[in-house]
Design an enzyme around this catalytic site. Structure first.
Site, mmCIF file in Angstrom:
data_model
loop_
_atom_site.group_PDB
_atom_site.id
_atom_site.type_symbol
_atom_site.label_atom_id
_atom_site.label_comp_id
_atom_site.label_asym_id
_atom_site.label_seq_id
_atom_site.Cartn_x
_atom_site.Cartn_y
_atom_site.Cartn_z
ATOM 1 C CE1 TYR A 1 33.467 61.306 11.292
ATOM 2 C CE2 TYR A 1 34.865 62.626 9.873
ATOM 3 C CZ TYR A 1 34.612 61.449 10.541
ATOM 4 O OH TYR A 1 35.507 60.404 10.460
ATOM 5 C CG LEU B 1 47.452 64.624 17.453
ATOM 6 C CD1 LEU B 1 47.041 66.086 17.528
ATOM 7 C CD2 LEU B 1 48.947 64.480 17.726
ATOM 8 N NE ARG C 1 39.707 58.532 21.258
ATOM 9 C CZ ARG C 1 40.477 57.518 20.809
ATOM 10 N NH1 ARG C 1 40.805 57.447 19.537
ATOM 11 N NH2 ARG C 1 40.919 56.615 21.647
ATOM 12 C CD GLN D 1 43.283 72.193 18.613
ATOM 13 O OE1 GLN D 1 42.637 71.726 17.688
ATOM 14 N NE2 GLN D 1 42.969 72.005 19.883
HETATM 15 P P1 NAP Z 1 42.958 63.220 16.812
HETATM 16 O O1 NAP Z 1 43.450 63.779 15.567
HETATM 17 O O2 NAP Z 1 43.738 62.166 17.456
HETATM 18 O O3 NAP Z 1 42.703 64.342 17.913
HETATM 19 C C1 NAP Z 1 42.048 65.523 17.576
HETATM 20 C C2 NAP Z 1 41.957 66.417 18.771
HETATM 21 O O4 NAP Z 1 43.241 66.658 19.340
HETATM 22 C C3 NAP Z 1 41.481 67.813 18.383
HETATM 23 O O5 NAP Z 1 40.102 67.839 18.188
HETATM 24 C C4 NAP Z 1 41.965 68.633 19.552
HETATM 25 O O6 NAP Z 1 41.029 68.412 20.617
HETATM 26 C C5 NAP Z 1 43.285 67.952 19.870
HETATM 27 N N1 NAP Z 1 44.436 68.664 19.265
HETATM 28 C C6 NAP Z 1 44.787 68.720 17.956
HETATM 29 N N2 NAP Z 1 45.898 69.464 17.779
HETATM 30 C C7 NAP Z 1 46.247 69.903 19.007
HETATM 31 C C8 NAP Z 1 47.290 70.725 19.487
HETATM 32 N N3 NAP Z 1 48.207 71.272 18.667
HETATM 33 N N4 NAP Z 1 47.363 70.962 20.813
HETATM 34 C C9 NAP Z 1 46.439 70.427 21.666
HETATM 35 N N5 NAP Z 1 45.424 69.651 21.269
HETATM 36 C C10 NAP Z 1 45.323 69.390 19.954
HETATM 37 O O7 NAP Z 1 41.483 62.617 16.679
HETATM 38 P P2 NAP Z 1 40.352 62.557 15.610
HETATM 39 O O8 NAP Z 1 39.888 63.921 15.207
HETATM 40 O O9 NAP Z 1 39.396 61.581 16.136
HETATM 41 O O10 NAP Z 1 41.041 61.891 14.359
HETATM 42 C C11 NAP Z 1 41.504 62.642 13.267
HETATM 43 C C12 NAP Z 1 40.571 62.504 12.078
HETATM 44 O O11 NAP Z 1 40.509 61.124 11.661
HETATM 45 C C13 NAP Z 1 39.101 62.866 12.330
HETATM 46 O O12 NAP Z 1 38.898 64.261 12.384
HETATM 47 C C14 NAP Z 1 38.462 62.184 11.145
HETATM 48 O O13 NAP Z 1 38.655 62.935 9.975
HETATM 49 C C15 NAP Z 1 39.243 60.871 11.089
HETATM 50 N N6 NAP Z 1 38.587 59.768 11.812
HETATM 51 C C16 NAP Z 1 38.076 58.735 11.087
HETATM 52 C C17 NAP Z 1 37.425 57.689 11.701
HETATM 53 C C18 NAP Z 1 36.878 56.544 10.872
HETATM 54 O O14 NAP Z 1 36.115 55.711 11.378
HETATM 55 N N7 NAP Z 1 37.237 56.471 9.622
HETATM 56 C C19 NAP Z 1 37.293 57.657 13.106
HETATM 57 C C20 NAP Z 1 37.854 58.707 13.834
HETATM 58 C C21 NAP Z 1 38.512 59.748 13.173
HETATM 59 P P3 NAP Z 1 40.581 69.476 21.706
HETATM 60 O O15 NAP Z 1 40.930 70.813 21.233
HETATM 61 O O16 NAP Z 1 39.131 69.280 21.876
HETATM 62 O O17 NAP Z 1 41.325 69.000 22.930
#
Ligand code: NAP
Length: 348
Positions: free
Chosen positions: A73, A222, A224, A301
């Protein structure tokens, strides 16, 4: 590592965060984990260090006790920011760090490498960036088809037996891969994609983990940001933001997902006095997920985190949610676009 810095003040919260055990370890996790992929910047259109540090510390104020990161990351950036936020805030002993191994990069090209040599090299780099001398939860980021599962598992077991890591995890593994892994090493955690729109693990992986006492970390809680309720038909993403390529964010599918979000938001409001963001996380937890990985890049957020604890979805609400998903998303697609290739092949 060193004596902790004086702890930053963390205000008490009004709602108690739910917690869960990681079976086979002494570790307890909050049922919301902060994910720091976006905080690394890469594939999320950049990062702001000061804001990221505030976000990590803010998560702790909301009762979050686990921070998920990975070397890839931001190519080290996310781990460095996590290390700084915790060490300079005197917060290391209050938080579990979950990081990963098994992805290599050349420039911005990422590929899998879960060899023993790579894992032993990576763990040292991660400890340095995270400013710590142990990792609470160490996860194999992706299965590597060019290395035997046994070699990877053996390396993880050795780190566990040394005490360098306190729990062993794998990510994006199938049941067959977990089965092979568990013949060689204990397996405490599985990290997989899981959210209202990405339910692939329900058929076998999730039941397998529940039966075998493996804690489940659901990532992309969420979807993404889709399930945050913030997205609009004209939402735009900058720079290298992965949502410019994410098939769910492209016409005509994007409209279907937005309609689903609107209807789910109505259910959340009418039945529970909540919003879709709360419903999305609550639903995962009520499906048996141990902790939901919630990516955030600014403290605001995480404000909705307080409203996911202390209530539950009943059977009729779950059935209504399933009906909405069936009716609105006629052309579903999974998160497969994120899978990195096995090995980097230089362009000719
Ligand atoms: P997520 O949690 O589904 O979405 C994160 C995005 O949602 C944020 O960057 C923000 O984007 C938006 N968000 C969050 N809270 C919000 C709110 N209150 N209001 C409006 N928008 C909001 O996606 P993710 O970050 O991909 O997944 C979470 C974590 O899982 C990652 O950070 C990582 O640690 C882990 N992960 C692991 C793998 C793996 O292969 N093991 C793959 C993916 C993720 P914006 O502000 O840009 O809109």
């Amino acid at each position: 590592m060193d004596g902790e810095a004086k702890a930053v003040e963390v205000r008490p919260r009004e709602t108690a965060m739910e917690c869960a055990e990681i079976p086979g370890t002494s570790l307890q996790v909050s049922r919301v984990t902060i994910g720091t992929w976006a905080i690394g910047g890469w594939m999320w259109g950049g990062t702001d260090e000061a804001e990221s540090i505030k976000t990590i510390r803010g998560a702790i104020e909301h009762g979050v006790t686990v921070v998920d990161t990975a070397p890839v990351y931001g190519f080290g950036r996310s781990e460095e920011i996590v290390g700084k936020a915790l060490a300079e805030g005197g917060l290391r002993s209050r938080v579990l760090i979950a990081t990963k191994a098994g992805l290599e990069w050349q420039g911005e090209r990422v590929f899998r490498d879960a060899t023993r040599a790579r894992i032993f090299w990576e763990v040292k780099q991660s400890l340095r960036r995270l400013r710590t001398d142990y990792i609470d939860i160490y996860q194999v980021h992706w299965p590597d088809p060019l290395v035997t599962i046994e070699e990877t598992a053996e390396a993880m077991r050795e780190l566990f037996e040394q005490g360098t890591i306190r729990a062993i995890g794998v990510s994006n593994f199938s049941t067959e891969q977990m089965e092979r892994f568990r013949r060689i090493a204990p397996l405490h955690v599985l990290q997989s994609p899981y959210n209202l729109f990405e339910r692939g693990i329900e058929s076998d992986v999730l039941p397998y983990c529940l039966e075998n006492n493996i804690a489940t970390f659901g990532y992309g809680a969420l979807c993404r940001g889709l399930l945050s309720g913030r997205m609009r038909p004209d939402s735009k993403f900058d720079g290298d933001d992965l949502r410019r390529k994410d098939p769910k964010f492209q016409t005509p599918r994007f409209a279907q997902y937005l309609t689903a979000v609107e209807r789910l938001d109505q259910v959340a409001q009418q039945r529970f006095g909540k919003r879709v963001i709360h419903l999305a996380i609550r639903w995962m937890l009520d499906q048996g997920i141990t902790t939901a990985l919630w990516g955030a890049r600014n403290p605001a957020q995480l404000l909705p985190v307080d409203d996911v604890s202390g209530w539950q979805l009943d059977t009729s609400a779950k059935a209504e949610i399933d009906r909405i998903l069936r009716e609105t998303i006629t052309d579903p697609i999974g998160p497969e676009f994120m899978a990195p290739p096995a090995r980097y092949v230089a362009p000719k």
